[in-house]
Design a protein around this motif. Structure first.
Motif, mmCIF file in Angstrom:
data_model
loop_
_atom_site.group_PDB
_atom_site.id
_atom_site.type_symbol
_atom_site.label_atom_id
_atom_site.label_comp_id
_atom_site.label_asym_id
_atom_site.label_seq_id
_atom_site.Cartn_x
_atom_site.Cartn_y
_atom_site.Cartn_z
ATOM 1 N N SER A 2 -14.006 -68.544 34.352
ATOM 2 C CA SER A 2 -13.590 -69.490 33.323
ATOM 3 C C SER A 2 -12.413 -70.334 33.784
ATOM 4 N N LEU A 32 -13.332 -62.879 24.482
ATOM 5 C CA LEU A 32 -14.644 -63.319 24.953
ATOM 6 C C LEU A 32 -15.086 -64.591 24.232
ATOM 7 N N SER A 35 -13.233 -67.651 25.463
ATOM 8 C CA SER A 35 -13.214 -67.808 26.927
ATOM 9 C C SER A 35 -11.797 -67.655 27.471
ATOM 10 N N TYR A 37 -10.123 -65.837 29.527
ATOM 11 C CA TYR A 37 -10.177 -64.939 30.672
ATOM 12 C C TYR A 37 -10.293 -65.801 31.921
ATOM 13 N N PHE A 39 -12.087 -64.418 34.775
ATOM 14 C CA PHE A 39 -13.480 -64.177 35.138
ATOM 15 C C PHE A 39 -14.009 -62.930 34.456
ATOM 16 N N VAL A 40 -15.327 -62.917 34.270
ATOM 17 C CA VAL A 40 -16.033 -61.819 33.620
ATOM 18 C C VAL A 40 -16.869 -61.100 34.666
ATOM 19 N N TYR A 44 -19.593 -57.293 31.595
ATOM 20 C CA TYR A 44 -18.911 -58.030 30.531
ATOM 21 C C TYR A 44 -17.483 -57.563 30.275
ATOM 22 N N SER A 45 -16.910 -56.795 31.196
ATOM 23 C CA SER A 45 -15.466 -56.595 31.190
ATOM 24 C C SER A 45 -14.853 -57.862 31.780
ATOM 25 N N TYR A 46 -13.565 -58.104 31.512
ATOM 26 C CA TYR A 46 -12.977 -59.318 32.070
ATOM 27 C C TYR A 46 -11.502 -59.142 32.420
ATOM 28 N N GLN A 48 -7.647 -61.122 32.879
ATOM 29 C CA GLN A 48 -6.769 -62.213 32.478
ATOM 30 C C GLN A 48 -5.540 -62.221 33.389
ATOM 31 N N TYR A 61 -6.823 -56.132 32.395
ATOM 32 C CA TYR A 61 -8.238 -55.782 32.538
ATOM 33 C C TYR A 61 -8.701 -55.303 31.183
#
Length: 206
Positions: A2, A32, A35, A37, A39-40, A44-46, A48, A61
């Motif tokens: 993202s 989520l 958006s 974050y 990357f995911v 579907y964990s992401y 920041q 995380y």
């Protein structure tokens, strides 16, 4: 993916994350939805990564709390339905609330904040483990983005970490372990002015 740059403040996510009455699932879904974050992952964990000034930064995380393989797959399908207009956001959130997995890794947040340092109470460099925001586990190093991300990969994605492609056929050693050790060496030690001898006499991550 993202964002390739540090995240700014997202007021909706911030307010949800700081609200003691909000469940972790709500915090996760708010990030989520917005958006919020960098990357995911496939589950579907992401992650920041944010930075206020040069030495003030935060890495996080946020694991998928709907972690079972079937739930993770359905989560992706439901997101597609919302994007296509086949499902409202309220319907999506209601369905998600029914998918909660029995177990998932704890959210992990890392903060480096010289300005907020207070001996014994608020370490400059520390981890928050789980959704409870008041626990602070001190570190005597300032983590890099790569060190934090690699630490999560090693401890929460052991199967991928130990995959054959990372194992040297001659030595039998995992190349990622050397990468992790090398990255630790790049993490600066916290100044003795903000990590006293008395603090070193207690437990801390090094």
């Amino acid at each position: 993916m993202s964002s390739f740059v540090p995240l700014g403040v997202n007021e909706r996510f911030r307010d949800t994350a700081l609200d003691p009455d909000k469940r972790y699932e709500e915090v996760y879904l708010t990030g989520l939805e917005n958006s919020h974050y960098n990357f995911v992952l496939r589950d579907y964990s992401y992650f920041q990564f944010s930075c206020d000034v040069r030495d003030e930064y935060r890495f996080a995380y946020l694991p998928n709390p709907f972690l079972s393989p079937t739930a993770a797959g359905e989560l992706g399908d439901l997101q597609d339905y919302v994007r296509e207009g086949a499902m409202t956001l309220d319907e999506y959130l209601h369905r998600i609330s029914e998918l909660r997995g029995g177990q998932y890794p704890p959210p992990i947040r890392y903060e480096n904040s010289p300005r907020q340092y207070k001996e014994y109470v608020h370490p400059q460099s520390h981890l928050h483990i789980g959704h409870h925001g008041e626990n602070r586990w001190p570190l005597n190093r300032e983590l890099t983005v790569t060190a934090f991300t690699t630490m999560i990969a090693k401890h929460f994605y052991g199967r991928a970490w130990g995959a054959d492609k990372h194992i040297d056929q001659l030595s039998g050693l995992n190349s990622l372990e050397a990468t992790f050790a090398a990255e630790k060496a790049l993490c600066r030690l916290v100044s003795v002015a903000r990590f006293s001898a008395d603090q070193r006499a207690q437990f801390f991550f090094s």
